[in-house]
Scaffold this motif. Structure first.
Motif, PDB file in Angstrom:
ATOM      1  N   GLY A  73       0.835  -1.197   0.000  1.00  0.00           N
ATOM      2  CA  GLY A  73       0.000   0.000   0.000  1.00  0.00           C
ATOM      3  C   GLY A  73       0.869   1.246   0.000  1.00  0.00           C
ATOM      4  N   HIS A  74       0.278   2.338  -0.464  1.00  0.00           N
ATOM      5  CA  HIS A  74       1.011   3.611  -0.536  1.00  0.00           C
ATOM      6  C   HIS A  74       0.934   4.344   0.799  1.00  0.00           C
ATOM      7  CE1 HIS A  74       1.448   3.366  -4.918  1.00  0.00           C
ATOM      8  NE2 HIS A  74       0.190   2.941  -4.966  1.00  0.00           N
ATOM      9  N   GLY A  75       1.913   5.217   1.023  1.00  0.00           N
ATOM     10  CA  GLY A  75       1.852   6.164   2.142  1.00  0.00           C
ATOM     11  C   GLY A  75       1.953   5.555   3.527  1.00  0.00           C
ATOM     12  N   VAL A  76       2.649   4.428   3.647  1.00  0.00           N
ATOM     13  CA  VAL A  76       2.786   3.811   4.982  1.00  0.00           C
ATOM     14  C   VAL A  76       3.849   4.592   5.777  1.00  0.00           C
ATOM     15  CG1 VAL A  76       3.420   1.721   6.256  1.00  0.00           C
ATOM     16  CG2 VAL A  76       2.091   1.543   4.137  1.00  0.00           C
ATOM     17  N   ALA A  77       3.407   5.218   6.847  1.00  0.00           N
ATOM     18  CA  ALA A  77       4.274   6.155   7.582  1.00  0.00           C
ATOM     19  C   ALA A  77       5.496   5.461   8.197  1.00  0.00           C
ATOM     20  CB  ALA A  77       3.470   6.849   8.668  1.00  0.00           C
ATOM     21  N   GLU A  78       5.339   4.187   8.594  1.00  0.00           N
ATOM     22  CA  GLU A  78       6.483   3.475   9.214  1.00  0.00           C
ATOM     23  C   GLU A  78       7.673   3.407   8.255  1.00  0.00           C
ATOM     24  OE1 GLU A  78       3.298   2.584   9.463  1.00  0.00           O
ATOM     25  OE2 GLU A  78       3.018   0.932  10.886  1.00  0.00           O
ATOM     26  N   ILE A  79       7.382   3.314   6.962  1.00  0.00           N
ATOM     27  CA  ILE A  79       8.499   3.139   6.012  1.00  0.00           C
ATOM     28  C   ILE A  79       9.271   4.456   5.874  1.00  0.00           C
ATOM     29  CG2 ILE A  79       9.187   2.270   3.735  1.00  0.00           C
ATOM     30  CD1 ILE A  79       7.392   0.309   5.472  1.00  0.00           C
ATOM     31  N   SER A  80       8.531   5.550   5.679  1.00  0.00           N
ATOM     32  CA  SER A  80       9.257   6.825   5.542  1.00  0.00           C
ATOM     33  C   SER A  80       9.973   7.180   6.840  1.00  0.00           C
ATOM     34  CB  SER A  80       8.338   7.949   5.060  1.00  0.00           C
ATOM     35  OG  SER A  80       7.028   7.740   5.471  1.00  0.00           O
TER      36      SER A  80
ATOM     37  N   LEU B 111      10.295  -5.702  -3.105  1.00  0.00           N
ATOM     38  CA  LEU B 111      11.299  -5.731  -2.040  1.00  0.00           C
ATOM     39  C   LEU B 111      11.216  -4.456  -1.190  1.00  0.00           C
ATOM     40  CD1 LEU B 111      13.777  -7.442  -1.083  1.00  0.00           C
ATOM     41  CD2 LEU B 111      15.150  -6.103  -2.676  1.00  0.00           C
ATOM     42  N   SER B 112      11.075  -3.334  -1.859  1.00  0.00           N
ATOM     43  CA  SER B 112      10.913  -2.068  -1.114  1.00  0.00           C
ATOM     44  C   SER B 112       9.520  -1.507  -1.348  1.00  0.00           C
ATOM     45  CB  SER B 112      11.947  -1.044  -1.586  1.00  0.00           C
ATOM     46  OG  SER B 112      11.681  -0.699  -2.930  1.00  0.00           O
ATOM     47  N   SER B 113       8.688  -2.247  -2.085  1.00  0.00           N
ATOM     48  CA  SER B 113       7.343  -1.797  -2.451  1.00  0.00           C
ATOM     49  C   SER B 113       7.382  -0.419  -3.118  1.00  0.00           C
ATOM     50  CB  SER B 113       6.432  -1.748  -1.209  1.00  0.00           C
ATOM     51  OG  SER B 113       5.450  -2.764  -1.308  1.00  0.00           O
TER      52      SER B 113
ATOM     53  N   ILE C 214      19.739   4.024   2.967  1.00  0.00           N
ATOM     54  CA  ILE C 214      18.349   4.517   3.054  1.00  0.00           C
ATOM     55  C   ILE C 214      17.397   3.555   2.335  1.00  0.00           C
ATOM     56  CG2 ILE C 214      16.801   6.470   2.580  1.00  0.00           C
ATOM     57  CD1 ILE C 214      19.261   8.316   2.820  1.00  0.00           C
ATOM     58  N   SER C 215      17.845   3.022   1.201  1.00  0.00           N
ATOM     59  CA  SER C 215      17.020   2.026   0.491  1.00  0.00           C
ATOM     60  C   SER C 215      16.862   0.771   1.347  1.00  0.00           C
ATOM     61  CB  SER C 215      17.664   1.642  -0.844  1.00  0.00           C
ATOM     62  OG  SER C 215      17.611   2.725  -1.730  1.00  0.00           O
ATOM     63  N   LEU C 216      17.960   0.374   1.999  1.00  0.00           N
ATOM     64  CA  LEU C 216      17.892  -0.835   2.834  1.00  0.00           C
ATOM     65  C   LEU C 216      16.963  -0.616   4.028  1.00  0.00           C
ATOM     66  CD1 LEU C 216      21.566  -2.165   2.893  1.00  0.00           C
ATOM     67  CD2 LEU C 216      19.748  -2.570   1.240  1.00  0.00           C
ATOM     68  N   ALA C 217      16.986   0.584   4.590  1.00  0.00           N
ATOM     69  CA  ALA C 217      16.085   0.883   5.709  1.00  0.00           C
ATOM     70  C   ALA C 217      14.638   0.770   5.232  1.00  0.00           C
ATOM     71  CB  ALA C 217      16.370   2.281   6.249  1.00  0.00           C
ATOM     72  N   ALA C 218      14.389   1.228   3.996  1.00  0.00           N
ATOM     73  CA  ALA C 218      13.030   1.118   3.439  1.00  0.00           C
ATOM     74  C   ALA C 218      12.660  -0.352   3.264  1.00  0.00           C
ATOM     75  CB  ALA C 218      12.954   1.848   2.103  1.00  0.00           C
ATOM     76  N   GLY C 219      13.564  -1.118   2.655  1.00  0.00           N
ATOM     77  CA  GLY C 219      13.285  -2.532   2.397  1.00  0.00           C
ATOM     78  C   GLY C 219      13.066  -3.311   3.685  1.00  0.00           C
ATOM     79  N   ARG C 220      13.888  -3.012   4.674  1.00  0.00           N
ATOM     80  CA  ARG C 220      13.790  -3.734   5.948  1.00  0.00           C
ATOM     81  C   ARG C 220      12.464  -3.404   6.641  1.00  0.00           C
ATOM     82  NH1 ARG C 220      17.279  -3.402  11.378  1.00  0.00           N
ATOM     83  NH2 ARG C 220      16.777  -5.509  12.070  1.00  0.00           N
ATOM     84  N   ALA C 221      12.069  -2.147   6.576  1.00  0.00           N
ATOM     85  CA  ALA C 221      10.795  -1.744   7.189  1.00  0.00           C
ATOM     86  C   ALA C 221       9.617  -2.362   6.427  1.00  0.00           C
ATOM     87  CB  ALA C 221      10.686  -0.222   7.217  1.00  0.00           C
ATOM     88  N   VAL C 222       9.755  -2.485   5.101  1.00  0.00           N
ATOM     89  CA  VAL C 222       8.696  -3.117   4.289  1.00  0.00           C
ATOM     90  C   VAL C 222       8.558  -4.594   4.684  1.00  0.00           C
ATOM     91  CG1 VAL C 222       8.135  -3.922   1.943  1.00  0.00           C
ATOM     92  CG2 VAL C 222       8.748  -1.531   2.326  1.00  0.00           C
ATOM     93  N   LEU C 223       9.699  -5.266   4.849  1.00  0.00           N
ATOM     94  CA  LEU C 223       9.658  -6.687   5.224  1.00  0.00           C
ATOM     95  C   LEU C 223       8.987  -6.845   6.600  1.00  0.00           C
ATOM     96  CD1 LEU C 223      10.373  -9.631   4.711  1.00  0.00           C
ATOM     97  CD2 LEU C 223      12.676  -9.184   5.564  1.00  0.00           C
ATOM     98  N   ARG C 224       9.352  -5.991   7.520  1.00  0.00           N
ATOM     99  CA  ARG C 224       8.752  -6.057   8.853  1.00  0.00           C
ATOM    100  C   ARG C 224       7.240  -5.824   8.749  1.00  0.00           C
ATOM    101  NH1 ARG C 224      10.739  -1.545  11.712  1.00  0.00           N
ATOM    102  NH2 ARG C 224      12.789  -2.433  11.405  1.00  0.00           N
ATOM    103  N   TYR C 225       6.858  -4.830   7.957  1.00  0.00           N
ATOM    104  CA  TYR C 225       5.446  -4.458   7.825  1.00  0.00           C
ATOM    105  C   TYR C 225       4.633  -5.592   7.186  1.00  0.00           C
ATOM    106  CZ  TYR C 225       1.423  -1.457   6.779  1.00  0.00           C
ATOM    107  OH  TYR C 225       0.168  -0.908   6.714  1.00  0.00           O
ATOM    108  N   LEU C 226       5.170  -6.179   6.121  1.00  0.00           N
ATOM    109  CA  LEU C 226       4.366  -7.208   5.440  1.00  0.00           C
ATOM    110  C   LEU C 226       4.234  -8.472   6.287  1.00  0.00           C
ATOM    111  CD1 LEU C 226       6.025  -9.685   3.740  1.00  0.00           C
ATOM    112  CD2 LEU C 226       6.696  -7.752   2.350  1.00  0.00           C
ATOM    113  N   ARG C 227       5.210  -8.671   7.190  1.00  0.00           N
ATOM    114  CA  ARG C 227       5.094  -9.804   8.123  1.00  0.00           C
ATOM    115  C   ARG C 227       4.072  -9.499   9.206  1.00  0.00           C
ATOM    116  NH1 ARG C 227      11.255 -11.800   8.803  1.00  0.00           N
ATOM    117  NH2 ARG C 227      10.775 -13.893   8.100  1.00  0.00           N
ATOM    118  N   GLU C 228       4.183  -8.306   9.786  1.00  0.00           N
ATOM    119  CA  GLU C 228       3.250  -7.927  10.857  1.00  0.00           C
ATOM    120  C   GLU C 228       1.809  -7.967  10.377  1.00  0.00           C
ATOM    121  OE1 GLU C 228       6.206  -4.881  13.234  1.00  0.00           O
ATOM    122  OE2 GLU C 228       4.474  -4.060  12.188  1.00  0.00           O
TER     123      GLU C 228
END
Ligand SMILES: Cc1ncc(COP(=O)(O)O)c(C=O)c1O
Length: 437
Positions: A29-36, A257-259, A295-309
């Protein structure tokens, strides 16, 4: 522009439902605040270091998490981070070549891939792609290796009646013949487990990928799965190869990977490949300045965490009752009632809709009629984004759409989208003055 959930708003404030996930990019989904927030936090810590000088905590932790996400088969492997799909494919091709050199098979340099595939737009990735339209004018500039056929059940070259169960084996045998004909020159076989935009979500027949994996394993050919479009949950498994129990030597991921929150790609290599290089020259002869950009890796890592949660891989499983993907599968099937829809196919949240002039003969529209672009334009007017393509029949003719919504789509949004899509198909038909029911 603005994005939130499955919606995008343009500069004029028009609202669009993103049924294409941009181009099968957005999965969460777009605009997920945790990723930014994760990206900003990383930027505040350190924005960039060069991989020749430093590694970063985010790279170390994320690589471990990705290896675990890729499954047991990748235990002890390694991840090479890039800025996208094409860079990752280039990386995988060179990694396969270096692996063969390190184990003493210096003659192995060819990469076999498939017709009607797409692996990226840089010259190396284009050479292994099968997308005619995207390759044609660059052909004099690319090195050509064999391209074998791919099972495409709706237009099966073998005229089968068993869902391509048997002809899947014939396509696998074609690969085996190509490997034999090369006289030991093949380094790797590259494939999209479910075809992406070029053919529009064609799912392989049972047994085909298993046979391909067996042939490659037997002949010392590395198996590279291009999961740029299908990876990170899009088909209802972490990686699509899991549907067929196939264990590639190298997995390529990008897009989901980073959505889309940052440019990011990854090459996930199995222990076999990593060990061969470690025991040989010790270093992979390759690199981009922006490898493993923090910064890209931080985005990807947060995306992975989010899609698991949020259990989004399960949400994308079209075989699991009650999921958005199961709902999508049911709803999109209704399009088969439209006169100019020939085939609806796909898995998870990756679907293709192929258009024909006539359902019985499967005759495609003339390419210059741009039927899929007409449908996409009609959908856009209704506030619906889809991904139109041409070339599904022979690389030039054949119109289809690729649909890949974020996994946070609701049943209501699915019903609305399919209704709009059906109306858009009818409008495109009308614009061509075809007879309506
Ligand atoms: C299967 C596949 N591989 C590779 C690529 C290339 O990725 P990128 O456009 O990020 O370079 C794409 C892009 O659509 C793709 O679908």
């Amino acid at each position: 522009m603005r994005g939130e959930g499955i919606y995008l708003w343009d500069a004029e404030g028009n609202k669009y439902l993103d049924l294409a996930g941009s181009a099968a990019v957005n999965f969460i989904g777009h605009g997920v605040a945790e990723i930014s927030a994760a990206m900003a936090e990383q930027a505040a810590e350190v924005e960039f270091v060069h991989t020749s000088q430093f590694t970063t905590p985010v790279a170390e932790a994320y690589a471990e998490e990705l290896l675990a996400f890729a499954g047991e088969h990748f235990r002890g492997g390694a991840v090479y981070f890039t800025c996208g799909g094409s860079e990752s494919i280039e990386t995988a091709l060179k990694l396969a070549r270096q692996y063969q050199v390190e184990i003493g098979h210096g003659a192995r340099h060819q990469i076999i891939s498939r017709q009607q595939s797409y692996h990226g737009s840089t010259l190396g990735a284009l050479s292994v792609s099968g997308n005619k339209r995207r390759r044609e004018i660059y052909l004099p500039m690319v090195k050509e290796f064999p391209h074998v056929g791919m099972p495409y059940c709706y237009r099966c070259a073998f005229d089968c009646t068993d869902g391509c169960r048997n002809c899947g084996q014939q396509y696998a045998a074609e690969l085996e013949r190509a490997i034999e004909a090369s006289n030991g020159a093949v380094a790797a076989f590259l494939f999209e487990p479910v075809s992406g935009a070029t053919l529009g979500a064609v799912v392989p027949p049972a047994g085909y990928l298993q046979s391909v994996a067996e042939i490659c394993g037997r002949d010392g050919v590395l198996l590279i799965a291009d999961e740029v479009m299908t990876g990170m949950g899009r088909t209802g498994r972490n990686f699509a190869v899991e549907h067929w129990n196939v264990m590639p030597d190298i997995l390529v991921a990008a897009k989901g990977l980073s959505s889309g929150y940052a440019p990011l790609g990854a090459v996930i290599a199995s222990k076999k490949v990593v060990d061969a290089i470690a025991a040989g020259s010790g270093a992979f002869l390759h690199g981009f300045t922006y490898n493993a950009h923090p910064i890209s890796l931080a985005a990807g890592r947060a995306v992975l965490r989010y899609l698991r949660e949020k259990n989004l891989v399960e949400a994308a499983d079209s075989g699991r009752a009650g999921t958005p993907a199961a709902e999508f599968k049911k709803a999109i099937g209704q399009l088969r009632d439209e006169e100019s829809v020939g085939d609806v196919r796909g898995i998870g949240l990756l679907w293709g809709v192929e258009f024909v002039v006539d359902q019985a003969s499967k005759r495609p529209f003339a390419p210059e009629k741009n039927f899929s672009a007409r449908v996409a334009a009609a959908a856009l007017k209704r506030g619906l984004l889809v991904y139109p393509m041409q070339g599904s029949v022979d690389g030039i003719s054949g119109d289809h759409l690729l649909l890949a919504p974020p996994a946070v789509i609701s049943a209501e949004q699915i019903a609305w989208s399919v209704e709009q899509l059906a109306a858009s198909v009818r409008e495109a038909q009308l614009s061509l003055s075809l007879s309506l029911r």
